[in-house]
Enzyme design. Structure first.
Site, PDB file in Angstrom:
ATOM      1  N   LYS A 156       0.889  -1.241   0.075  1.00 11.10           N
ATOM      2  CA  LYS A 156      -0.089  -0.058  -0.001  1.00 11.10           C
ATOM      3  C   LYS A 156       0.803   1.169  -0.062  1.00 11.10           C
ATOM      4  O   LYS A 156       1.524   1.589   0.791  1.00 11.10           O
ATOM      5  CB  LYS A 156      -0.909  -0.100   1.235  1.00 11.10           C
ATOM      6  CG  LYS A 156      -1.698  -1.299   1.516  1.00 11.10           C
ATOM      7  CD  LYS A 156      -2.162  -1.625   2.940  1.00 11.10           C
ATOM      8  CE  LYS A 156      -2.480  -2.911   3.326  1.00 11.10           C
ATOM      9  NZ  LYS A 156      -3.225  -3.774   2.295  1.00 11.10           N
ATOM     10  N   ASP A 161       5.328  12.905  -7.349  1.00 13.37           N
ATOM     11  CA  ASP A 161       6.477  13.445  -7.958  1.00 13.37           C
ATOM     12  C   ASP A 161       7.791  12.984  -7.230  1.00 13.37           C
ATOM     13  O   ASP A 161       8.781  13.834  -7.111  1.00 13.37           O
ATOM     14  CB  ASP A 161       6.544  15.156  -7.344  1.00 13.37           C
ATOM     15  CG  ASP A 161       5.406  15.667  -8.463  1.00 13.37           C
ATOM     16  OD1 ASP A 161       4.950  15.406  -9.352  1.00 13.37           O
ATOM     17  OD2 ASP A 161       4.829  16.856  -8.086  1.00 13.37           O
ATOM     18  N   HIS A 394      -7.000  -2.189  12.119  1.00 14.11           N
ATOM     19  CA  HIS A 394      -6.323  -2.726  10.647  1.00 14.11           C
ATOM     20  C   HIS A 394      -4.859  -2.081  10.668  1.00 14.11           C
ATOM     21  O   HIS A 394      -4.293  -2.282   9.755  1.00 14.11           O
ATOM     22  CB  HIS A 394      -7.171  -2.027   9.658  1.00 14.11           C
ATOM     23  CG  HIS A 394      -6.930  -2.619   8.251  1.00 14.11           C
ATOM     24  ND1 HIS A 394      -5.971  -2.020   7.381  1.00 14.11           N
ATOM     25  CD2 HIS A 394      -7.432  -3.858   7.541  1.00 14.11           C
ATOM     26  CE1 HIS A 394      -5.991  -2.887   6.459  1.00 14.11           C
ATOM     27  NE2 HIS A 394      -6.817  -3.940   6.560  1.00 14.11           N
ATOM     28  N   LYS A 396      -0.993  -1.764  11.258  1.00  9.90           N
ATOM     29  CA  LYS A 396       0.067  -2.804  11.181  1.00  9.90           C
ATOM     30  C   LYS A 396       1.438  -2.066  11.728  1.00  9.90           C
ATOM     31  O   LYS A 396       2.172  -1.721  10.843  1.00  9.90           O
ATOM     32  CB  LYS A 396       0.193  -3.416   9.956  1.00  9.90           C
ATOM     33  CG  LYS A 396      -0.956  -3.944   9.362  1.00  9.90           C
ATOM     34  CD  LYS A 396      -1.476  -3.313   7.974  1.00  9.90           C
ATOM     35  CE  LYS A 396      -2.607  -3.941   7.338  1.00  9.90           C
ATOM     36  NZ  LYS A 396      -3.549  -4.965   7.819  1.00  9.90           N
ATOM     37  N   ASP A 401      11.500  -0.305  22.253  1.00 15.92           N
ATOM     38  CA  ASP A 401      12.295   0.174  22.925  1.00 15.92           C
ATOM     39  C   ASP A 401      11.914   1.911  22.565  1.00 15.92           C
ATOM     40  O   ASP A 401      12.829   2.793  22.920  1.00 15.92           O
ATOM     41  CB  ASP A 401      13.718   0.047  22.803  1.00 15.92           C
ATOM     42  CG  ASP A 401      13.929  -1.237  23.378  1.00 15.92           C
ATOM     43  OD1 ASP A 401      13.275  -1.890  24.068  1.00 15.92           O
ATOM     44  OD2 ASP A 401      15.123  -1.876  23.086  1.00 15.92           O
TER      45      ASP A 401
HETATM   46  O1  LIG Z   1      -6.852  -6.121   5.280  1.00 18.17           O
HETATM   47  P1  LIG Z   1      -5.731  -6.284   4.608  1.00 18.17           P
HETATM   48  O2  LIG Z   1      -5.229  -5.081   3.818  1.00 18.17           O
HETATM   49  O3  LIG Z   1      -4.359  -6.422   5.550  1.00 18.17           O
HETATM   50  O4  LIG Z   1      -5.661  -7.564   3.727  1.00 18.17           O
HETATM   51  C1  LIG Z   1      -5.890  -8.674   4.419  1.00 18.17           C
HETATM   52  C2  LIG Z   1      -5.784  -9.921   3.705  1.00 18.17           C
HETATM   53  O5  LIG Z   1      -5.458 -11.122   4.541  1.00 18.17           O
HETATM   54  C3  LIG Z   1      -4.554 -10.052   2.599  1.00 18.17           C
HETATM   55  O6  LIG Z   1      -4.626 -11.041   1.909  1.00 18.17           O
END
Ligand SMILES: O=P(O)(O)OC[C@H](O)CO
Length: 500
Positions: A156, A161, A394, A396, A401
């Protein structure tokens, strides 16, 4: 089913030099010049800011826009971004759009139309053999070509530019921007400037030119007539008009005074940063080739921990190896906290079924687990259309530390590790680390998340939270409906952790 055309005879193209002639580029360059070898970041915590930032960057583009997404939905916010990309192309900006085909739908042929614009090129990653397949055709293709189609591009990024990028956990679509009526994801991206952007552009080129990227034109019979593009303009204008009249747009506009930089207005978090990305060839191998994936870099970051690891992942299936690794960190004195979805907040019950296999062992080993409650996020602006069914995690991220930070597309599950391609940034920045830690700590508050504990004698789990300031304890997965419970009971019996 047909068969795929060769993808190898497509024209190669590469990123353009970083812009130096736009007001944005001059501003960012002046900032970067004051921080040698470092990159600058702003954290996008508010979903509406995440949308506005994308729109604002696209509107400021002068030379190039490169987008790479697992999902680019044909919904309200997807159409809004399409409209702004089209406007950018009309003023001469080169636009390259790379989308994974797993969730790609284009029933109105808008991407086909965009692709016929002389300045826009669309490619699909690892495509099915037919466009807009029926459910039966799609299922048949997956069965017949499972090994290939099971591997997806989960990356993602949006790069403007070659001087500013947005990288993180959000796809393009209403659930990521608080705009839909169903799921509202709590997610994190960064706006990035500095050397890390050129690294992101190089990674984009690797994917754009790889064998798994197919020009949309080679996959569709749609003609690329001027009429099609004219019709698409009308459709998009209508959709954007409807967007502007929506309550959602009004709420977003109301937030504008604190707008895209509300998370930390006017300032950047600086630090030495590396863009990490799996090699696209990861999806071609039938065996694990560690050199093609980012795992070793993340492991090195985690293994460097002396005090604390805060991990946020919507889907948490560490596997036996990952479980033992986290426990070994606890055994050498590192506090390990993981925030993930509860059964009630998850949008993927299969992933929850996988997580359940490791939960008790993790707790026994001293890993601290927090599960988001679906009501978390009340403090977020109310920008929903229709009735919200609650929020789902959602984001990640990993913070080590209080200074090393990973933000990206990677879920802590076997699919992200071994099957899909992933990307993100690793940054050494106490300021950014603090901002992500604040996100973690807020989400993990007992009003927002259950802390899961294990009774050592009965070996039973408990979920601890507070309601209106009063402690509450549950002895089974809280707040989840019967359908989800039944699904998890069934799915956890299947040997599918390696696919999740
Ligand atoms: O929701 P996303 O973008 O983390 O996608 C989750 C799926 O498990 C990816 O295959």
């Amino acid at each position: 089913c047909g068969s795929l055309p060769p993808s190898t005879d497509k024209p190669e193209s590469h990123h353009l030099p970083p812009a130096s002639d736009t007001p944005s580029a001059k501003y960012t360059q002046a900032e970067v010049d004051q921080h040698q070898h470092q990159s600058g970041f702003r954290l996008l915590t508010l979903s509406t800011n995440a949308l506005l930032s994308r729109i604002a960057l696209v509107d400021h583009a002068k030379h190039s826009i490169d987008l790479q997404y697992y999902i680019f939905a044909s919904d309200m916010t997807g159409h809004l971004l399409m409209q702004h990309l089209l406007t950018a192309a009309d003023r001469g900006v080169r636009v390259r759009i790379l989308i994974d085909d797993n969730n790609f739908t284009d029933e109105d042929h808008l991407f086909d139309a965009l692709n016929s614009h002389p300045n826009i090129k669309v490619r699909l990653f690892n495509p099915l053999q037919t466009r807009n397949p029926s459910a039966i055709s799609r299922a048949t293709q997956f069965v017949l070509d499972w090994r290939r189609l099971n591997r997806r591009m989960h990356n993602k990024s949006l790069i403007v530019d070659n001087s500013v990028a947005i990288i993180g956990g959000r796809n393009i679509g209403d659930p990521y921007f608080d705009a839909g009526s169903d799921t509202h994801f709590r997610d994190l991206d960064v706006v990035a400037i500095g050397p890390v952007v050129q690294q992101a552009s190089a990674a984009f080129d690797d994917y754009w030119n790889c064998d798994a990227a197919y020009p949309l034109k080679s996959l569709t019979n749609a003609d690329d007539s001027a009429q099609r593009l004219a019709a698409a303009r009308q459709i998009l204008q209508g959709k954007v008009r409807a967007f502007k009249e929506s309550d959602y747009a009004q709420t977003v506009l109301d937030e504008l005074p604190t707008g895209p930089t509300a998370d930390r207005r006017g300032a950047w978090f600086w630090g030495e940063a590396e863009l990490v990305a799996d090699q696209p060839e990861k999806i071609e191998t039938s065996r694990d080739v560690p050199a093609l994936r980012i795992g070793s870099k993340l492991k090195a970051m985690i293994d460097g921990a002396q005090h604390q690891i805060l991990a946020t992942t919507p889907y948490f299936i560490p596997g036996d190896e990952g479980t033992e690794h986290l426990i070994s960190l606890v055994q050498r004195g590192v506090t390990v906290k993981v925030l993930t979805n509860s059964l009630a907040s998850t949008d993927e019950t299969a992933a929850h079924a996988g997580y359940v296999h490791y939960r008790k062992r993790l707790l026994e080993g001293g890993v601290m687990l927090y599960e988001l409650r679906p009501s978390m996020g009340q403090a977020q602006p109310s920008t929903t259309l229709g009735k919200s069914s609650g929020v789902s995690l959602h984001a990640k991220t990993i913070v080590v530390d209080g200074r090393q930070v990973f933000i990206g597309s990677l879920n802590m599950d076997q699919r992200s590790k071994l099957l899909n391609t992933e990307m993100g940034i690793i940054v050494d920045s106490p300021g950014l680390a603090q901002a992500v830690t604040d996100f973690f700590n807020t989400a993990a508050l007992p009003a927002n998340a259950f802390q899961v504990t294990l009774d050592p004698s009965s070996h039973r789990l408990s979920w601890h939270a507070t309601d209106d300031g009063k402690d509450v304890v549950y002895h089974e997965e809280p707040d989840a409906n019967t359908k989800k419970r039944v699904e998890v009971s069934f799915l956890r019996m299947l040997p599918i952790d390696g696919l999740l």
